[in-house]
Design an enzyme around this catalytic site. Structure first.
Site, PDB file in Angstrom:
ATOM      1  N   HIS A  96       0.683  -1.237  -0.108  1.00  0.00           N
ATOM      2  CA  HIS A  96      -0.062  -0.138  -0.056  1.00  0.00           C
ATOM      3  C   HIS A  96       0.854   1.270  -0.024  1.00  0.00           C
ATOM      4  O   HIS A  96       2.173   1.117   0.541  1.00  0.00           O
ATOM      5  CB  HIS A  96      -1.008   0.045   1.210  1.00  0.00           C
ATOM      6  CG  HIS A  96      -2.040  -1.171   1.136  1.00  0.00           C
ATOM      7  ND1 HIS A  96      -3.160  -0.844   1.843  1.00  0.00           N
ATOM      8  CD2 HIS A  96      -2.218  -2.283   0.459  1.00  0.00           C
ATOM      9  CE1 HIS A  96      -3.851  -1.911   1.768  1.00  0.00           C
ATOM     10  NE2 HIS A  96      -3.110  -2.635   0.853  1.00  0.00           N
TER      11      HIS A  96
ATOM     12  N   GLU B   4       0.919   3.901   1.919  1.00  0.00           N
ATOM     13  CA  GLU B   4       1.384   4.424   3.219  1.00  0.00           C
ATOM     14  C   GLU B   4       2.388   3.465   3.526  1.00  0.00           C
ATOM     15  O   GLU B   4       3.654   3.954   4.014  1.00  0.00           O
ATOM     16  CB  GLU B   4       0.274   4.468   4.330  1.00  0.00           C
ATOM     17  CG  GLU B   4      -0.909   5.186   3.966  1.00  0.00           C
ATOM     18  CD  GLU B   4      -2.104   4.435   3.103  1.00  0.00           C
ATOM     19  OE1 GLU B   4      -2.946   5.126   2.875  1.00  0.00           O
ATOM     20  OE2 GLU B   4      -1.857   3.561   2.277  1.00  0.00           O
TER      21      GLU B   4
ATOM     22  N   CYS C 240      -6.167   2.165   5.801  1.00  0.00           N
ATOM     23  CA  CYS C 240      -6.757   1.146   5.794  1.00  0.00           C
ATOM     24  C   CYS C 240      -6.071   0.454   7.400  1.00  0.00           C
ATOM     25  O   CYS C 240      -5.088   1.061   7.793  1.00  0.00           O
ATOM     26  CB  CYS C 240      -6.643  -0.058   4.968  1.00  0.00           C
ATOM     27  SG  CYS C 240      -4.982  -0.812   5.009  1.00  0.00           S
TER      28      CYS C 240
ATOM     29  N   CYS D 179      -2.346  -0.186   7.440  1.00  0.00           N
ATOM     30  CA  CYS D 179      -1.487   1.110   7.136  1.00  0.00           C
ATOM     31  C   CYS D 179      -1.417   1.764   8.494  1.00  0.00           C
ATOM     32  O   CYS D 179      -0.503   2.418   8.747  1.00  0.00           O
ATOM     33  CB  CYS D 179      -2.255   1.963   6.086  1.00  0.00           C
ATOM     34  SG  CYS D 179      -1.620   1.075   4.189  1.00  0.00           S
TER      35      CYS D 179
END
Length: 169
Positions: free
Chosen positions: A63, A65, A93, A96
């Site tokens: 992801h 992040e 999410c 993250c």
């Protein structure tokens, strides 16, 4: 990607950093990535970028992040990002958020929220329910302990405690 330019070169306000994260996300879509971008600004003003590469790298943890945090940690030579700020194109999410907590990020700013992401087909609601709810919300992936003998179960922790050269985190 690490851009060690002075903070003023990328932006000095949260809105400017956030606009850059959104631009990274938009550009990433054009490069076979997901519509997510993130920037970590370290306590001393160094800027590290990350974009979503889940499908491009076949890595469900890639992801934006997480990739920005990885870049910052590698660039700074530490796993402790105390004093850093994370700017991300979308509400993080649970994975993250957890990564941000483990990295000791001081603050997170985001642009789009989880509902905006769901409207675009990125519905993380099941993950939020998994962590916020009770056992009935964890049917998607049950997590169960197996009763090993206590000495075996805690052997890694006993070894950790006995190791004087360990690096605390």
């Amino acid at each position: 990607m690490n851009t060690t330019a002075p903070a003023s070169a990328v932006g000095t306000t949260p809105a400017e950093y956030l606009a850059r994260a959104v631009a990274l996300a938009t550009d990433n879509v054009r490069n076979s990535g997901g519509p997510f971008g993130a920037i970590v600004v370290s306590a001393d003003g160094q800027v590290f970028e990350g974009v979503n590469r889940v499908t491009a790298n076949l890595d469900p943890s890639a992801h934006a992040e997480v990739t920005a945090i990885r870049s910052a940690c590698q660039g700074l030579g530490t796993f402790d990002l105390s004093g850093a700020v994370l700017y991300t194109s979308c509400e993080p999410c649970p994975m993250c958020l957890a990564t941000s907590l483990w990295a000791r990020i001081d603050r997170v700013y985001f642009a789009a929220n989880r509902d905006d992401a769901a409207d675009a087909g990125f519905d993380d609601a099941v993950f939020y329910r998994y962590f916020e709810g009770g056992p009935e919300d964890r049917e998607v992936m049950p997590v169960t302990d197996i009763a090993l003998p206590a000495e075996e179960r805690v052997a890694p922790f006993a070894e950790w405690s006995a190791t004087t050269s360990r690096i605390e985190y």
